[in-house]
Enzyme design. Structure first.
Site, PDB file in Angstrom:
ATOM      1  N   ARG A 136       0.865  -1.176   0.000  1.00 48.13           N
ATOM      2  CA  ARG A 136       0.000   0.000   0.000  1.00 48.13           C
ATOM      3  C   ARG A 136       0.900   1.224   0.000  1.00 48.13           C
ATOM      4  O   ARG A 136       2.119   1.118   0.031  1.00 48.13           O
ATOM      5  CB  ARG A 136      -1.026   0.003   1.157  1.00 48.13           C
ATOM      6  CG  ARG A 136      -0.704  -0.715   2.407  1.00 48.13           C
ATOM      7  CD  ARG A 136       0.271  -0.043   3.331  1.00 48.13           C
ATOM      8  NE  ARG A 136       0.031   1.375   3.487  1.00 48.13           N
ATOM      9  CZ  ARG A 136       0.971   2.270   3.676  1.00 48.13           C
ATOM     10  NH1 ARG A 136       2.244   1.897   3.760  1.00 48.13           N
ATOM     11  NH2 ARG A 136       0.695   3.539   3.796  1.00 48.13           N
ATOM     12  N   GLY A 137       0.250   2.395  -0.075  1.00 52.92           N
ATOM     13  CA  GLY A 137       1.027   3.618  -0.260  1.00 52.92           C
ATOM     14  C   GLY A 137       1.148   3.881  -1.750  1.00 52.92           C
ATOM     15  O   GLY A 137       1.426   2.963  -2.536  1.00 52.92           O
ATOM     16  N   ALA A 138       0.922   5.138  -2.136  1.00 53.27           N
ATOM     17  CA  ALA A 138       0.761   5.454  -3.557  1.00 53.27           C
ATOM     18  C   ALA A 138       1.934   4.986  -4.433  1.00 53.27           C
ATOM     19  O   ALA A 138       1.723   4.278  -5.426  1.00 53.27           O
ATOM     20  CB  ALA A 138       0.519   6.959  -3.706  1.00 53.27           C
ATOM     21  N   ARG A 160      -7.425  -0.360  -6.619  1.00 46.09           N
ATOM     22  CA  ARG A 160      -7.649   0.734  -5.662  1.00 46.09           C
ATOM     23  C   ARG A 160      -7.829   2.031  -6.466  1.00 46.09           C
ATOM     24  O   ARG A 160      -7.100   2.270  -7.422  1.00 46.09           O
ATOM     25  CB  ARG A 160      -6.474   0.855  -4.674  1.00 46.09           C
ATOM     26  CG  ARG A 160      -6.370  -0.376  -3.764  1.00 46.09           C
ATOM     27  CD  ARG A 160      -5.529  -0.117  -2.536  1.00 46.09           C
ATOM     28  NE  ARG A 160      -6.149   0.795  -1.608  1.00 46.09           N
ATOM     29  CZ  ARG A 160      -5.489   1.396  -0.610  1.00 46.09           C
ATOM     30  NH1 ARG A 160      -4.203   1.192  -0.447  1.00 46.09           N
ATOM     31  NH2 ARG A 160      -6.127   2.216   0.217  1.00 46.09           N
ATOM     32  N   ASP A 192      -1.809  10.903  -2.095  1.00 47.09           N
ATOM     33  CA  ASP A 192      -2.202   9.853  -3.039  1.00 47.09           C
ATOM     34  C   ASP A 192      -2.554  10.421  -4.401  1.00 47.09           C
ATOM     35  O   ASP A 192      -2.482   9.715  -5.410  1.00 47.09           O
ATOM     36  CB  ASP A 192      -3.387   9.062  -2.481  1.00 47.09           C
ATOM     37  CG  ASP A 192      -2.934   8.224  -1.299  1.00 47.09           C
ATOM     38  OD1 ASP A 192      -2.886   8.762  -0.171  1.00 47.09           O
ATOM     39  OD2 ASP A 192      -2.584   7.055  -1.521  1.00 47.09           O
ATOM     40  N   ASN A 207      -5.133  12.583   0.628  1.00 46.19           N
ATOM     41  CA  ASN A 207      -4.262  11.708   1.424  1.00 46.19           C
ATOM     42  C   ASN A 207      -5.146  10.967   2.420  1.00 46.19           C
ATOM     43  O   ASN A 207      -6.369  11.154   2.458  1.00 46.19           O
ATOM     44  CB  ASN A 207      -3.171  12.526   2.136  1.00 46.19           C
ATOM     45  CG  ASN A 207      -2.080  11.650   2.720  1.00 46.19           C
ATOM     46  OD1 ASN A 207      -1.564  10.767   2.039  1.00 46.19           O
ATOM     47  ND2 ASN A 207      -1.738  11.848   3.973  1.00 46.19           N
ATOM     48  N   LYS A 208      -4.544  10.144   3.232  1.00 45.43           N
ATOM     49  CA  LYS A 208      -5.276   9.297   4.178  1.00 45.43           C
ATOM     50  C   LYS A 208      -6.283  10.111   4.983  1.00 45.43           C
ATOM     51  O   LYS A 208      -5.999  11.228   5.407  1.00 45.43           O
ATOM     52  CB  LYS A 208      -4.267   8.612   5.101  1.00 45.43           C
ATOM     53  CG  LYS A 208      -4.836   7.671   6.131  1.00 45.43           C
ATOM     54  CD  LYS A 208      -5.761   6.625   5.557  1.00 45.43           C
ATOM     55  CE  LYS A 208      -5.170   5.824   4.432  1.00 45.43           C
ATOM     56  NZ  LYS A 208      -6.178   4.991   3.722  1.00 45.43           N
TER      57      LYS A 208
HETATM   58  O1  MRU Z   1      -4.566   3.388   2.258  1.00 44.61           O
HETATM   59  P1  MRU Z   1      -3.079   3.530   2.190  1.00 44.61           P
HETATM   60  O2  MRU Z   1      -2.364   2.963   3.368  1.00 44.61           O
HETATM   61  O3  MRU Z   1      -2.528   3.037   0.875  1.00 44.61           O
HETATM   62  O4  MRU Z   1      -2.860   5.105   2.229  1.00 44.61           O
HETATM   63  C1  MRU Z   1      -1.561   5.601   2.131  1.00 44.61           C
HETATM   64  C2  MRU Z   1      -1.483   7.058   2.287  1.00 44.61           C
HETATM   65  O5  MRU Z   1      -2.472   7.754   2.406  1.00 44.61           O
HETATM   66  C3  MRU Z   1      -0.125   7.657   2.186  1.00 44.61           C
HETATM   67  O6  MRU Z   1      -0.008   8.770   3.021  1.00 44.61           O
HETATM   68  C4  MRU Z   1       0.094   8.083   0.743  1.00 44.61           C
HETATM   69  O7  MRU Z   1      -0.095   7.004  -0.127  1.00 44.61           O
HETATM   70  C5  MRU Z   1       1.426   8.662   0.530  1.00 44.61           C
HETATM   71  S1  MRU Z   1       2.611   7.371   0.367  1.00 44.61           S
HETATM   72  C6  MRU Z   1       4.155   7.962   0.182  1.00 44.61           C
END
Ligand code: MRU
Length: 364
Positions: free
Chosen positions: A53-55, A90, A244, A254-255
């Site tokens: 996970r994470g963009a 996603r 994201d 973002n989250k």
């Molecule tokens: O749902 P996730 O865990 O994939 O969400 C991740 C985030 O919101 C991160 O802050 C974002 O992807 C930046 S990653 C460098």
């Protein structure tokens, strides 16, 4: 970055048989488990279930997912079908669509027999480029931390609040929001990180605190609701979060919960930075209202997973049986609440002009 003194990336190829290894992030922080992805279905599942996970990492995993798919069928139809499958795993992080578009435009003109090898090479280059982007983000962010450090009394740490996990686990290495922090730490500066736990999936408590701890960076986990209070108390020198998807006008998804931190930062005059590589900018969308916000399973809100006293990992209910829950996974922070973007090309105001100045080729 390091785990138990050993340097890791989040994704790598097993040269002997071409499978793609990942760290299963659903098992952290309790167990460090490496999982091999051998097929398109494995890669799609890893993205969907948030083993990765994470963009940025979602994007690189999708690129390798195409390579895995092409091993079995490298025809035009198979390439298009694999990309379509991966793209729908996603919705919010634009890095997924960006990576697939890069791969498809490079692979489609090639004869099928040449595609698999090229796909592995392209995915590897994408991974390396992400590491370099994050390293540069760290250098530009480090300059901001240095400016804050000179305003502190000697030896006092610069206190940085971060939300979710925009660390190396969300990328290939370094992280976006955490890269300036790691580089400050490695330069011998005193830094301390307030880690938002980040309900409902607790990426802050489970992942950011884990990776900072493994690398020896001082940090403290806080309940998500504590950040505003700490900013009022002057205990936060700056916030750095990831993103994201950033739109042309500088709005940043973002989250979930990032927006509330930005509001508190704005009210208290705390600098609030968004760190992201070019692959997170969606040049096709004018502002944040057009960003699709992922709605996730209500069980993430109604249940929690943790380690019991006997060492076993268990999931428990935390709400009354039958209570419904909503689970929007991201929110949009308007550009006006963002002090600046920290990118691989430098720091810019969060505005259309700021982004255009960093990436002038996008205006052509
Ligand atoms: O749902 P996730 O865990 O994939 O969400 C991740 C985030 O919101 C991160 O802050 C974002 O992807 C930046 S990653 C460098």
């Amino acid at each position: 970055m390091n785990i138990d003194g050993r340097a890791y990336r989040t994704i790598w190829v097993e040269e002997a048989h071409g499978a793609v290894s990942i760290i299963d992030q659903t098992r952290l922080p309790h167990d460090l488990v490496v999982v091999a992805l051998a097929t398109l279905a494995d890669a799609a599942r890893a993205i969907k279930t948030m083993q990765v996970r994470g963009a940025p990492l979602i994007g690189v995993t999708a690129a390798y997912g195409l390579a895995l798919a092409l091993r079995h069928d490298a025809s035009d139809t198979a390439l298009a079908a694999a990309a379509a499958t991966l793209a729908t795993q996603r919705p919010t992080a634009v890095n997924l669509a960006w990576a697939l578009a890069q791969m498809q435009s490079a692979l489609a003109p090639l004869p099928p027999a040449a595609r698999t090898k090229a796909a592995y090479a392209l995915a590897a280059r994408m991974a390396d480029d992400d590491v370099e982007s994050c390293r540069h983000i760290g250098q530009h962010g480090l300059a901001i931390i240095r400016t804050l450090a000179v305003q502190k009394t000697a030896g006092a740490p610069v206190n940085i609040l971060t939300h979710c996990n925009a660390g190396w686990l969300a990328c290939v290495d370094w992280g976006t929001a955490t890269s300036p922090i790691y580089q400050a730490h490695e330069a011998g500066m005193a830094v301390h990180v307030w880690v938002d736990e980040t309900r409902p999936r607790n990426q802050g408590a489970a992942l950011t605190a884990y990776e900072l701890g493994c690398h020896g960076v001082p940090h403290t986990i806080i309940a998500d609701n504590a950040g505003g209070h700490l900013m009022q108390q002057g205990a936060v020198d700056m916030c750095i979060v990831g993103a994201d998807r950033v739109t042309r006008n500088g709005d940043a998804a973002n989250k979930i919960g990032t927006y509330l931190k930005a509001l508190a930062a704005h009210d208290t005059g705390t600098p609030f930075y968004v760190a992201m590589p070019h692959s997170t900018i969606d040049w096709h969308i004018g502002d944040g209202r057009a960003i699709e916000i992922e709605e996730r399973d209500a069980r993430e809100v109604l249940q929690m997973t943790g380690r019991l006293a006997d060492g076993t990992v268990a999931t428990v209910d935390i709400a009354a049986r039958g209570s419904p829950a909503a689970n929007p996974a991201f929110d949009v922070t308007p550009a006006r609440l963002i002090t600046g973007f920290i990118t691989e090309r430098g720091v810019a105001p969060a505005s259309a002009d700021g982004l255009a100045a960093l990436y002038p080729e996008r205006l052509l």
